[in-house]
Design a protein around this motif. Structure first.
Motif, PDB file in Angstrom:
ATOM      1  N   GLU A  56       0.805  -1.216   0.000  1.00 51.50           N
ATOM      2  CA  GLU A  56       0.000   0.000   0.000  1.00 51.50           C
ATOM      3  C   GLU A  56       0.846   1.278   0.000  1.00 51.50           C
ATOM      4  O   GLU A  56       0.324   2.378  -0.158  1.00 51.50           O
ATOM      5  N   ASP A  57       2.170   1.154   0.153  1.00 51.78           N
ATOM      6  CA  ASP A  57       3.025   2.325   0.253  1.00 51.78           C
ATOM      7  C   ASP A  57       3.173   3.086  -1.066  1.00 51.78           C
ATOM      8  O   ASP A  57       3.104   4.309  -1.090  1.00 51.78           O
ATOM      9  N   LEU A  58       3.447   2.370  -2.124  1.00 51.78           N
ATOM     10  CA  LEU A  58       3.650   2.976  -3.443  1.00 51.78           C
ATOM     11  C   LEU A  58       2.819   2.224  -4.466  1.00 51.78           C
ATOM     12  O   LEU A  58       2.472   1.053  -4.250  1.00 51.78           O
ATOM     13  N   ASP A 115       6.325  22.013   1.770  1.00 45.93           N
ATOM     14  CA  ASP A 115       6.028  22.694   3.032  1.00 45.93           C
ATOM     15  C   ASP A 115       4.810  22.119   3.746  1.00 45.93           C
ATOM     16  O   ASP A 115       4.753  22.111   4.968  1.00 45.93           O
ATOM     17  N   ASN A 116       3.827  21.636   2.991  1.00 44.36           N
ATOM     18  CA  ASN A 116       2.596  21.105   3.594  1.00 44.36           C
ATOM     19  C   ASN A 116       2.691  19.621   3.943  1.00 44.36           C
ATOM     20  O   ASN A 116       1.701  19.012   4.335  1.00 44.36           O
ATOM     21  N   VAL A 117       3.880  19.033   3.823  1.00 43.05           N
ATOM     22  CA  VAL A 117       4.090  17.612   4.106  1.00 43.05           C
ATOM     23  C   VAL A 117       4.990  17.480   5.331  1.00 43.05           C
ATOM     24  O   VAL A 117       6.045  18.117   5.409  1.00 43.05           O
ATOM     25  N   SER A 118       4.573  16.661   6.277  1.00 47.71           N
ATOM     26  CA  SER A 118       5.341  16.465   7.501  1.00 47.71           C
ATOM     27  C   SER A 118       6.719  15.876   7.194  1.00 47.71           C
ATOM     28  O   SER A 118       6.836  14.962   6.367  1.00 47.71           O
ATOM     29  N   ILE A 119       7.740  16.379   7.887  1.00 45.93           N
ATOM     30  CA  ILE A 119       9.085  15.813   7.704  1.00 45.93           C
ATOM     31  C   ILE A 119       9.164  14.403   8.279  1.00 45.93           C
ATOM     32  O   ILE A 119      10.122  13.678   8.020  1.00 45.93           O
ATOM     33  N   GLU A 120       8.157  13.998   9.040  1.00 48.41           N
ATOM     34  CA  GLU A 120       8.106  12.651   9.610  1.00 48.41           C
ATOM     35  C   GLU A 120       7.521  11.632   8.637  1.00 48.41           C
ATOM     36  O   GLU A 120       7.599  10.432   8.891  1.00 48.41           O
ATOM     37  N   LYS A 121       6.937  12.086   7.535  1.00 51.50           N
ATOM     38  CA  LYS A 121       6.297  11.189   6.577  1.00 51.50           C
ATOM     39  C   LYS A 121       7.345  10.274   5.949  1.00 51.50           C
ATOM     40  O   LYS A 121       8.358  10.745   5.435  1.00 51.50           O
ATOM     41  N   LYS A 122       7.098   8.971   5.979  1.00 53.34           N
ATOM     42  CA  LYS A 122       8.083   7.993   5.484  1.00 53.34           C
ATOM     43  C   LYS A 122       7.941   7.702   4.003  1.00 53.34           C
ATOM     44  O   LYS A 122       8.902   7.284   3.358  1.00 53.34           O
ATOM     45  N   ILE A 123       6.747   7.878   3.458  1.00 49.89           N
ATOM     46  CA  ILE A 123       6.491   7.644   2.036  1.00 49.89           C
ATOM     47  C   ILE A 123       6.258   8.981   1.363  1.00 49.89           C
ATOM     48  O   ILE A 123       5.424   9.773   1.815  1.00 49.89           O
ATOM     49  N   LEU A 124       6.997   9.252   0.301  1.00 48.63           N
ATOM     50  CA  LEU A 124       6.815  10.489  -0.452  1.00 48.63           C
ATOM     51  C   LEU A 124       6.478  10.154  -1.899  1.00 48.63           C
ATOM     52  O   LEU A 124       7.217   9.423  -2.560  1.00 48.63           O
ATOM     53  N   LEU A 125       5.378  10.679  -2.378  1.00 49.05           N
ATOM     54  CA  LEU A 125       5.016  10.596  -3.791  1.00 49.05           C
ATOM     55  C   LEU A 125       5.566  11.846  -4.472  1.00 49.05           C
ATOM     56  O   LEU A 125       5.891  12.838  -3.800  1.00 49.05           O
ATOM     57  N   PRO A 126       5.672  11.849  -5.794  1.00 50.59           N
ATOM     58  CA  PRO A 126       6.267  13.017  -6.471  1.00 50.59           C
ATOM     59  C   PRO A 126       5.649  14.349  -6.057  1.00 50.59           C
ATOM     60  O   PRO A 126       6.362  15.345  -5.887  1.00 50.59           O
ATOM     61  N   GLU A 127       4.326  14.378  -5.834  1.00 51.68           N
ATOM     62  CA  GLU A 127       3.674  15.641  -5.466  1.00 51.68           C
ATOM     63  C   GLU A 127       3.988  16.081  -4.033  1.00 51.68           C
ATOM     64  O   GLU A 127       3.698  17.210  -3.643  1.00 51.68           O
TER      65      GLU A 127
END
Length: 164
Positions: A99-101, A119-131
């Motif tokens: 479910e991650d990617l 800026d609107n994404v937590s630095i703690e978020k482990k999964i990053l999508l291009p947006e």
């Protein structure tokens, strides 16, 4: 050695998957090989997403070590021991759950440091999508391969030892 310790101390190191489109029309031929990566590359082609590294350790080759990578065993060590031994290797590992990617084909794996989320994404978020990404950061390692398909019901483990 100092570069390995500096990399080890970074908090924002990610594995990334990319390149959904085929390398060539004959990509599925048994003798096909993916092209070698360019030393000029700064990003993946067609970034699918990134997963923050779950495990990061300084390591040294050791016959009684607990990590096996490319037919060699490695032992985790502290930064103090790395300085004492002159160690210049870092082990990294990340698990990507179904479910991650997106469950799609990919042909590139990258390791990035100094990745910056939007800026609107937590630095703690482990999964990053291009947006979710303001800057992919520094491409440390790029691996190009034959097509790999992520399945909707699988967990993929990515691990690597980087020599500095």
């Amino acid at each position: 050695m100092s570069r390995a310790i500096s990399f080890y101390e970074l908090q924002n190191v990610y594995f990334a998957l990319g390149k959904q489109t085929p390398w060539a029309e004959n990509e599925h031929d048994p003798n096909f090989s993916a092209p070698l990566p360019s030393v000029e590359a700064k990003d993946l082609e067609e970034l699918i997403g990134m997963k923050r590294v779950d495990v990061k350790s300084l390591v040294v080759p050791d016959d009684s070590g607990t990590i096996v990578y490319r037919d060699q065993t490695w032992r985790k060590i502290s930064p103090e021991e790395a300085i004492e031994l002159g160690a210049h290797w870092v082990y990294i590992e990340a698990q990507i759950y179904y479910e991650d990617l997106p469950a799609v084909e990919y042909r590139q794996i990258g390791v990035f440091s100094r990745t910056v989320p939007n800026d609107n994404v937590s630095i703690e978020k482990k999964i990053l999508l291009p947006e979710d990404i303001k800057s992919v950061g520094i491409l440390e390692v790029l691996d190009q391969r034959k097509v790999v398909t992520r399945n909707e019901d699988s967990r993929d483990t990515f691990s690597m030892i980087i020599e500095f």
